[in-house]
Scaffold this motif. Structure first.
Motif, PDB file in Angstrom:
ATOM      1  N   UNK A   7       0.844  -1.191   0.000  1.00 54.18           N
ATOM      2  CA  UNK A   7       0.000   0.000   0.000  1.00 54.18           C
ATOM      3  C   UNK A   7       0.879   1.241   0.000  1.00 54.18           C
ATOM      4  N   UNK A   8       0.401   2.272  -0.683  1.00 53.10           N
ATOM      5  CA  UNK A   8       1.103   3.545  -0.684  1.00 53.10           C
ATOM      6  C   UNK A   8       0.460   4.439   0.372  1.00 53.10           C
ATOM      7  N   UNK A   9       1.292   4.982   1.268  1.00 51.57           N
ATOM      8  CA  UNK A   9       0.740   5.897   2.254  1.00 51.57           C
ATOM      9  C   UNK A   9       0.623   7.289   1.653  1.00 51.57           C
ATOM     10  N   UNK A  10       0.101   8.208   2.442  1.00 47.82           N
ATOM     11  CA  UNK A  10      -0.212   9.538   1.920  1.00 47.82           C
ATOM     12  C   UNK A  10       1.027  10.278   1.427  1.00 47.82           C
ATOM     13  N   UNK A  11       2.185   9.996   2.014  1.00 46.94           N
ATOM     14  CA  UNK A  11       3.389  10.703   1.616  1.00 46.94           C
ATOM     15  C   UNK A  11       4.120  10.012   0.478  1.00 46.94           C
ATOM     16  N   UNK A  12       3.609   8.883   0.031  1.00 40.07           N
ATOM     17  CA  UNK A  12       4.224   8.181  -1.079  1.00 40.07           C
ATOM     18  C   UNK A  12       5.213   7.126  -0.674  1.00 40.07           C
ATOM     19  N   UNK A  13       5.435   6.934   0.633  1.00 40.42           N
ATOM     20  CA  UNK A  13       6.395   5.913   1.077  1.00 40.42           C
ATOM     21  C   UNK A  13       5.724   4.564   1.105  1.00 40.42           C
ATOM     22  N   UNK A  14       6.463   3.549   0.729  1.00 34.60           N
ATOM     23  CA  UNK A  14       5.887   2.211   0.716  1.00 34.60           C
ATOM     24  C   UNK A  14       5.771   1.678   2.126  1.00 34.60           C
ATOM     25  N   UNK A  15       4.662   1.000   2.416  1.00 38.63           N
ATOM     26  CA  UNK A  15       4.514   0.288   3.676  1.00 38.63           C
ATOM     27  C   UNK A  15       4.227  -1.162   3.362  1.00 38.63           C
ATOM     28  N   UNK A  16       4.765  -2.043   4.151  1.00 40.70           N
ATOM     29  CA  UNK A  16       4.725  -3.457   3.825  1.00 40.70           C
ATOM     30  C   UNK A  16       3.455  -4.109   4.337  1.00 40.70           C
ATOM     31  N   UNK A  64      12.264   1.481   9.548  1.00 42.88           N
ATOM     32  CA  UNK A  64      12.840   1.673   8.223  1.00 42.88           C
ATOM     33  C   UNK A  64      12.054   2.697   7.407  1.00 42.88           C
ATOM     34  N   UNK A  65      10.791   2.929   7.771  1.00 41.42           N
ATOM     35  CA  UNK A  65      10.002   3.964   7.113  1.00 41.42           C
ATOM     36  C   UNK A  65      10.318   5.357   7.643  1.00 41.42           C
ATOM     37  N   UNK A  66      11.194   5.438   8.646  1.00 41.65           N
ATOM     38  CA  UNK A  66      11.633   6.736   9.144  1.00 41.65           C
ATOM     39  C   UNK A  66      10.833   7.311  10.288  1.00 41.65           C
ATOM     40  N   UNK A  67      10.066   6.491  10.981  1.00 39.72           N
ATOM     41  CA  UNK A  67       9.301   6.990  12.118  1.00 39.72           C
ATOM     42  C   UNK A  67      10.227   7.319  13.288  1.00 39.72           C
ATOM     43  N   UNK A  68       9.910   8.421  13.968  1.00 41.96           N
ATOM     44  CA  UNK A  68      10.568   8.752  15.227  1.00 41.96           C
ATOM     45  C   UNK A  68       9.714   8.203  16.365  1.00 41.96           C
ATOM     46  N   UNK A  69      10.338   7.559  17.342  1.00 41.18           N
ATOM     47  CA  UNK A  69       9.619   6.973  18.474  1.00 41.18           C
ATOM     48  C   UNK A  69       9.731   7.914  19.674  1.00 41.18           C
ATOM     49  N   UNK A  70       8.599   8.265  20.244  1.00 40.90           N
ATOM     50  CA  UNK A  70       8.576   9.123  21.433  1.00 40.90           C
ATOM     51  C   UNK A  70       7.682   8.484  22.487  1.00 40.90           C
ATOM     52  N   UNK A  71       8.171   8.483  23.717  1.00 42.28           N
ATOM     53  CA  UNK A  71       7.467   7.851  24.836  1.00 42.28           C
ATOM     54  C   UNK A  71       6.632   8.899  25.554  1.00 42.28           C
ATOM     55  N   UNK A  72       5.372   8.595  25.782  1.00 35.22           N
ATOM     56  CA  UNK A  72       4.471   9.502  26.495  1.00 35.22           C
ATOM     57  C   UNK A  72       4.673   9.334  27.999  1.00 35.22           C
ATOM     58  N   UNK A  73       4.893  10.422  28.742  1.00 34.30           N
ATOM     59  CA  UNK A  73       5.250  10.311  30.158  1.00 34.30           C
ATOM     60  C   UNK A  73       4.070  10.102  31.097  1.00 34.30           C
ATOM     61  N   UNK A  74       2.863  10.404  30.661  1.00 31.77           N
ATOM     62  CA  UNK A  74       1.699  10.322  31.551  1.00 31.77           C
ATOM     63  C   UNK A  74       0.644   9.345  31.041  1.00 31.77           C
ATOM     64  N   UNK A  75       1.095   8.343  30.315  1.00 31.73           N
ATOM     65  CA  UNK A  75       0.187   7.316  29.791  1.00 31.73           C
ATOM     66  C   UNK A  75       0.776   5.952  30.110  1.00 31.73           C
ATOM     67  N   UNK A  76      -0.090   4.967  30.293  1.00 32.50           N
ATOM     68  CA  UNK A  76       0.393   3.614  30.532  1.00 32.50           C
ATOM     69  C   UNK A  76      -0.724   2.614  30.277  1.00 32.50           C
TER      70      UNK A  76
END
Length: 449
Positions: free
Chosen positions: A105-114, A376-388
């Protein structure tokens, strides 16, 4: 003489007379049918029995046709739609046609997702034949099995996406109490279990009036639990732009729906050019009657007491180590983390960002492969401090037992791992080959999923 109220004839022949009469019998709570027809000569065949309440069913035991009709009813419940599809309508089931979720599938930005490679050319001589053959099954799908009526509440709304089999459905009431927002579920059921699901929901005081829970059915077929196909069906049919990917045996922190909406809005404003996966830290308890922590402060207190611990820290620390629980304890702002081998956090992402790879069935590497794909799709991972989220204790599934005790099963998971990484390299270039150096043998990890 008019017939009693519980007996209605379907012929002009005088009632209770003649040998050609067929009766539509409606059994009342205090029926005494034996007073009307006593012998086959008097009534050779009853064609319809009207049982519109449980009382009538149980009260019908005295009816000499009751067992016959009850047997017909149970036979009907055991009918398998897959059997009808193959035998009655001769629908193809050889996997010759491409399954939609096997395509890229092609995502909105044109990057391939598996979305997963088609299992073309599967050979019965392959030692992992049974696992590969699962990809070729075209399972029946019933979307929106029960009433659903929800419209996304703005561009930052988020749907909780999950999957389950019917033996876990009792957890849905607790989940619904913790998550007021929309939920998209894909449930793995037989035809008979679909009816049981409807009965459970309709009889639940918690669920019967909820119209923002979408129940999608994937009908059972094959030997393995198609976990990633279930996830894809649930995710693809979410009506919001964002999804929170969660396993069904977790409970989210109270108020998490509203909290995630505000976090999505904030990151959408700040990170216009960067794709972000928001991580909700995962914990677990081994107490069946634990009072759920109402806040982060209370969770930290339970951590200090040992009543709650970081998820899988004893059996598969790699899965959530990158979350950095030590930092999370004192964090007041979200913080970035870097992908590590076997990382499998629970994340909030855009609905169309990626799809789970359907070659992974049962237990083993099904979430790990997805997070690797986000990396590999370039996502940045960020941890939410007040969720669990907190994992609830339960007996292990059959597929977990297979993974732990059958070496051949783990060998096939390892084989699929290598094939998956090579596939990523083919799609995204040689940078994906870095994952080969991180690959661990499945026999050394008993918790990777």
């Amino acid at each position: 003489m008019d017939p009693p109220s519980w007996l209605t004839r379907t012929s002009s022949t005088p009632w209770c007379g003649g040998t050609r009469v067929y009766w539509n019998v409606q059994l009342g709570d205090h029926t005494q049918p034996e007073l009307c027809y006593r012998s086959p000569a008097n009534l050779p065949s009853v064609r319809i029995l009207h049982w519109n309440s449980p009382l009538k069913v149980w009260g019908a035991r005295r009816h000499r046709f009751a067992q016959h009709f009850h047997t017909l009813y149970m036979t009907y419940l055991d009918y398998d739609g897959g059997l009808l599809r193959r035998r009655l309508f001769a629908c193809p089931d050889d996997g010759a046609e491409d399954d939609q979720d096997q395509l890229l599938a092609e995502d909105a930005s044109g990057a391939n997702s598996l979305a997963g490679p088609a299992a073309a050319g599967v050979s019965a001589g392959d030692e992992c034949y049974e696992m590969r053959a699962e990809q070729r099954l075209v399972r029946r799908t019933h979307l929106y099995y029960l009433e659903y009526n929800y419209t996304a509440q703005g561009p930052h709304d988020v749907t909780l996406v999950s999957q389950l089999s019917l033996d876990r459905v009792q957890l849905l009431e607790s989940l619904s109490r913790h998550w007021a927002g929309p939920i998209s579920l894909c449930i793995y059921v037989t035809d008979a279990e679909a009816h049981q699901l409807a009965t459970f929901v309709e009889s639940s005081q918690v669920l019967r009036h909820r119209r923002n829970i979408a129940y999608h059915l994937l009908m059972k077929e094959g030997q393995f639990y198609p976990v990633n196909r279930l996830r894809n069906v649930a995710m693809e049919n979410a009506v919001t732009d964002f999804v929170f990917l969660l396993d069904f045996d977790f409970l989210p922190s109270l108020g998490l729906y509203e909290h995630l909406r505000s976090e999505i809005a904030r990151f959408s404003a700040q990170q216009r050019q960067q794709r972000v996966a928001l991580i909700v830290p995962a914990f677990e308890t081994f107490q069946y009657k634990l009072q759920f922590p109402a806040s982060k402060a209370e969770l930290l207190s339970r951590l200090n007491l040992g009543e709650i611990v970081p998820f899988r820290q004893e059996v598969f620390r790699e899965g959530h180590r990158a979350t950095d629980f030590t930092r999370w304890k004192s964090a007041t702002q979200s913080y970035p983390v870097t992908w590590q081998a076997d990382f499998e956090p629970y994340v909030v992402i855009g609905r169309d960002a990626a799809r789970f790879d359907t070659r992974f069935v049962g237990f083993g590497w099904n979430k790990v492969s997805f997070i690797m794909q986000l990396d590999i799709l370039g996502f940045a991972f960020r941890v939410l401090p007040n969720a669990f989220i907190v994992h609830l204790p339960h007996a292990p599934s059959l597929d977990v037992a297979r993974f732990r005790f059958i070496p051949e099963y783990r060998h096939c998971i390892n084989t699929l791992k290598v094939e998956y990484i090579k596939y990523l390299a083919k799609r995204h270039g040689v940078r994906a080959l870095k994952y080969l150096s991180f690959r661990r043998d499945a026999s050394g990890s008993v918790g990777s999923s």
